[in-house]
Design an enzyme around this catalytic site. Sequence first.
Site, short mmCIF file in Angstrom:
data_model
loop_
_atom_site.label_atom_id
_atom_site.label_comp_id
_atom_site.label_asym_id
_atom_site.label_seq_id
_atom_site.Cartn_x
_atom_site.Cartn_y
_atom_site.Cartn_z
CG PHE A 52 -2.99 -22.62 12.42
CD1 PHE A 52 -3.30 -21.40 11.46
CD2 PHE A 52 -4.03 -22.79 13.34
CE1 PHE A 52 -4.13 -20.57 11.62
CE2 PHE A 52 -5.20 -22.06 13.19
CZ PHE A 52 -5.33 -20.89 12.53
CE1 TYR A 233 -8.31 -21.54 22.78
CE2 TYR A 233 -7.19 -19.88 23.68
CZ TYR A 233 -7.18 -20.92 22.88
OH TYR A 233 -5.95 -21.61 22.12
#
Length: 397
Positions: A52, A233
């Site tokens: 990213f 997660y």
Amino acid sequence: MLITPQLSGNIARNCHPIGCQQYLQQQAAYIAQQGKINGAKKVLILGASSGFGLASRLALSIAGGADTIGVSFERGPSERGIGSAGWYNNIYFRELAEKQGLTAKNFIGDAFSPQMRDQVINYIKQHFGGQVDLVIYSLATGKRTTPSGQWQSVLKTTDEPLHGFSINLETEQLEAQSVALANAAEVEATTKVMGGDEWRNWIDALQQAKVLAEGCNTIAYSYIGPERTAAVYRDGTIGRAKQHLHATATELDAQLTKHLNGHAYACVCKALVTKASVYIPVMSPYIALLYQVMKEQGNHEECIEQAYRLFSQHLYPVDGQVKLDKLRQIRIDDYELSPQVQQQIDQRYASISPANFKQLTDFAGYKSAFLRLNGFAVEGVDYQQNLDINALSKLQP
Ligand code: NAI
């Protein structure tokens, strides 16, 4: 010398420099075809060499004309090997940006060290016009060392142990994997590494040094994901760290609003294959199926498309209104979490097995995305061409 991919499990042991260059150029070409971004012109990116962070750097430079400073932890060529993909991404990004008349300064080293902060601040003061107007926090790592301590993050659950499957990219098998329950010290260590502490340290140091411009924004990348991956997660150790990051965004926002009329946001992205994400246990079948479903529905994005959408539509949209959800987060995980995508995943996920995962998921796309990150499987590259290692060794970021 010819270079072919060497994988150990889900770690790439080498990279193909020319493939990295070509892949970077392809992403730059994608951005060049999009509309201009009217946003930050002086940008500091922590974690700029891949994933990213790199996509953000490309989008803001090429569509936004931004000068950038990138900090990353990468290794160059040595007797131990050709070096890391991020090393070459830094080099070829700088060349590309300089051709467009932009500044692209690379700092290679530990972003958690006070010395790195000092070096970057000095550079901003002396060579970068004195201030930045956007700081992007995109570090992904397993350990953090500071003068006051050392922490190692873990990818574990916080509720009960979990059993599932993970893709092994080297063997191309779907392997059973158990995720252990973390203890309190492990949760804390993971938060120390992947939470908001260092984001805050950077913003505090930059603000004190008066190198944040009036109206300066800062963003940090995050993930939440669907219920299906929650145990590992959202509710796992990494999710706890992300909660800390989100809380830090709120605190930093108050600080920047008060002193500089600026803002801090957590930006929640979609699940993607990156150097960091392939480590997360039992996430990979979900991501490979997500690729399949989103490609079928025509809304699949890689980091570069995510970054362009983030800046052009959410942070710097034409109407000037930053697009936020109820919790003041920027959400570019909206396509991933849309009912039409998640319903398809729910319908198909239970059928995935070690025998059929290559057919039922986009395993081929998942693996080639990973190879591309390391300069392999990049369209247009002649992998039979010998590389001049001597010349490559002379390149500096
Ligand atoms: P990545 O592994 O591609 O990039 C990590 C960057 O951090 C690299 O530039 C690396 O050199 C740098 N870095 C690591 N340790 C460092 C250190 N000590 N000092 C200086 N630089 C260091 O990772 P990716 O996936 O782009 O992750 C970036 C952020 O995006 C993370 O916060 C991650 O949680 C978040 N994110 C990732 C998603 C995914 O699916 N990959 C989804 C949503 C958020």
